[in-house]
Write a protein that holds these residues in place. Structure first.
Motif, mmCIF file in Angstrom:
data_model
loop_
_atom_site.group_PDB
_atom_site.id
_atom_site.type_symbol
_atom_site.label_atom_id
_atom_site.label_comp_id
_atom_site.label_asym_id
_atom_site.label_seq_id
_atom_site.Cartn_x
_atom_site.Cartn_y
_atom_site.Cartn_z
ATOM 1 N N ILE A 183 30.533 50.742 42.523
ATOM 2 C CA ILE A 183 31.706 49.939 42.163
ATOM 3 C C ILE A 183 32.988 50.625 42.628
ATOM 4 O O ILE A 183 34.073 50.370 42.093
ATOM 5 N N ALA B 150 28.215 49.494 30.029
ATOM 6 C CA ALA B 150 28.947 50.708 30.411
ATOM 7 C C ALA B 150 28.117 51.958 30.111
ATOM 8 O O ALA B 150 28.071 52.897 30.908
ATOM 9 N N SER C 62 36.886 44.039 35.788
ATOM 10 C CA SER C 62 35.693 43.515 35.119
ATOM 11 C C SER C 62 35.983 43.072 33.688
ATOM 12 O O SER C 62 35.622 41.954 33.287
ATOM 13 N N ASN D 150 38.382 49.816 38.208
ATOM 14 C CA ASN D 150 37.805 48.491 38.448
ATOM 15 C C ASN D 150 37.180 47.907 37.184
ATOM 16 O O ASN D 150 37.279 46.709 36.918
ATOM 17 N N GLN D 151 36.536 48.764 36.409
ATOM 18 C CA GLN D 151 35.946 48.287 35.163
ATOM 19 C C GLN D 151 37.026 47.873 34.164
ATOM 20 O O GLN D 151 36.934 46.812 33.537
ATOM 21 N N HIS E 198 35.975 43.988 44.439
ATOM 22 C CA HIS E 198 35.256 44.158 43.169
ATOM 23 C C HIS E 198 35.217 42.849 42.387
ATOM 24 O O HIS E 198 34.209 42.529 41.747
ATOM 25 N N LEU F 204 23.894 46.672 36.868
ATOM 26 C CA LEU F 204 24.648 47.895 37.116
ATOM 27 C C LEU F 204 23.728 49.066 37.465
ATOM 28 O O LEU F 204 24.034 49.857 38.357
ATOM 29 N N THR G 216 31.801 41.406 40.805
ATOM 30 C CA THR G 216 31.827 40.862 39.447
ATOM 31 C C THR G 216 31.352 39.418 39.365
ATOM 32 O O THR G 216 30.460 39.092 38.580
#
Length: 316
Positions: A201, A71, A126, A121-122, A208, A238, A213
């Protein structure tokens, strides 16, 4: 014909053997450097210190390696790009824009929508997917080993991760371009015909999950990789996809021309490396453009949009 075939086979064998020797020499040189120049067992010692600091808590170590580090890599890199997208400064970055006149400056409303979607989405796709991944990795027994993998083995893993991602991403990406799925799923991602880094993303949750992912997670799960290898791979994936979407062809970084062209034309350049696109003929139009000529690592500081400009329009 037989003689031509034999000549072709000899040439192929020569190219393959030469490439293999050069690759082996490069790996050995880099491995020697990593082992002898960078303070011997520096990385192993650093890992053991971190492992002991976390008291061997595998879940905490897993979250640190698969959530926090990637991240920071993603938002740190995109934070720099967002400053350029919003302010047009520093000009050192903006002069390398691929689609001239686009996102100059970026639409703030679209930008915030993209950021919120990327964060969503994260957080909701994810990160939850890491729970089953954690238990799969634990079953291998060496993911949290106190001994790091060798640098040579990490390079082998990295190669396998890349091939697995290329195959899964190419075919799932083509799948969501099917008219039945495109309207409801993939069209969201293509709202940006001139993408920026964070758009990498910006996608429907199903896309996603399936196309972003899983292709990245599958390689490490197959290989039973060490958490340090997984963390490095996630971060690299990423940052690489951010470069592909960033809209700038910056010096010394991988060329984003291939995927930028996909956003511009929709039905070309579905993959990452371009190998499957070549085999399936989904890069034929791209290969006839100036963008294809610019699809290389920029080793100088003159923007390729200036050294290899688009041909003038017929009405000019």
């Amino acid at each position: 014909q037989g003689e031509k075939l034999w000549d072709a086979l000899k040439l192929s064998a020569y190219v393959f053997s030469t490439g293999l020797l050069m690759f082996t020499a490069l790996v050995n040189c880099v491995s020697w450097f990593m082992k002898n120049i960078t303070l011997g067992n520096f990385w192993q010692t650093a890992w053991l210190e971190f492992y002991n600091h976390m008291e061997g808590d595998e879940w905490s170590i897993f979250l640190f390696g698969t959530v926090l580090v990637p991240a920071l890599a993603f938002w740190g890199f995109n934070g720099i790009l967002l400053v350029a997208d919003i302010t047009g400064k520093p000009t050192f970055i903006t002069r390398y824009r691929i689609q001239l006149g686009k996102n100059d400056p970026v639409d703030r409303k679209k930008l915030w929508k993209a950021i919120y979607t990327a964060l969503g989405n994260q957080l909701f796709i994810s990160f939850p997917m890491l729970v089953p991944m954690f238990y799969i990795m634990k079953s291998w027994g060496n993911t949290f080993s106190e001994e790091l993998p060798t640098f040579q083995w990490f390079l082998v893993e990295l190669s396998i991760f890349t091939v697995v991602e290329e195959i899964l991403f190419y075919y799932t990406h083509r799948l969501v371009h099917h008219p039945v799925l495109y309207k409801y799923i993939h069209k969201k991602h293509h709202e940006w015909t001139a993408p920026i880094g964070v758009v990498s993303i910006y996608a429907h949750p199903i896309e996603h999950l399936v196309s972003n992912t899983l292709p990245v997670m599958t390689g490490p799960m197959i290989m039973g990789s060490h958490i340090v290898s997984i963390s490095a791979w996630f971060s690299l994936a990423l940052v690489t996809t951010s470069i592909s979407h960033c809209g700038y062809h910056l010096p010394f970084l991988p060329s984003p021309e291939f995927h930028d062209f996909h956003h511009l034309k929709f039905n070309q350049c579905y993959g990452v490396l371009g190998v499957l696109d070549f085999l399936h003929g989904t890069d034929r139009v791209f290969r006839q453009t100036k963008a294809f000529e610019r699809h290389k690592v920029l080793l100088g500081f003159t923007p390729l949009s200036e050294s290899i400009p688009e041909p003038p329009k017929k009405d000019e």
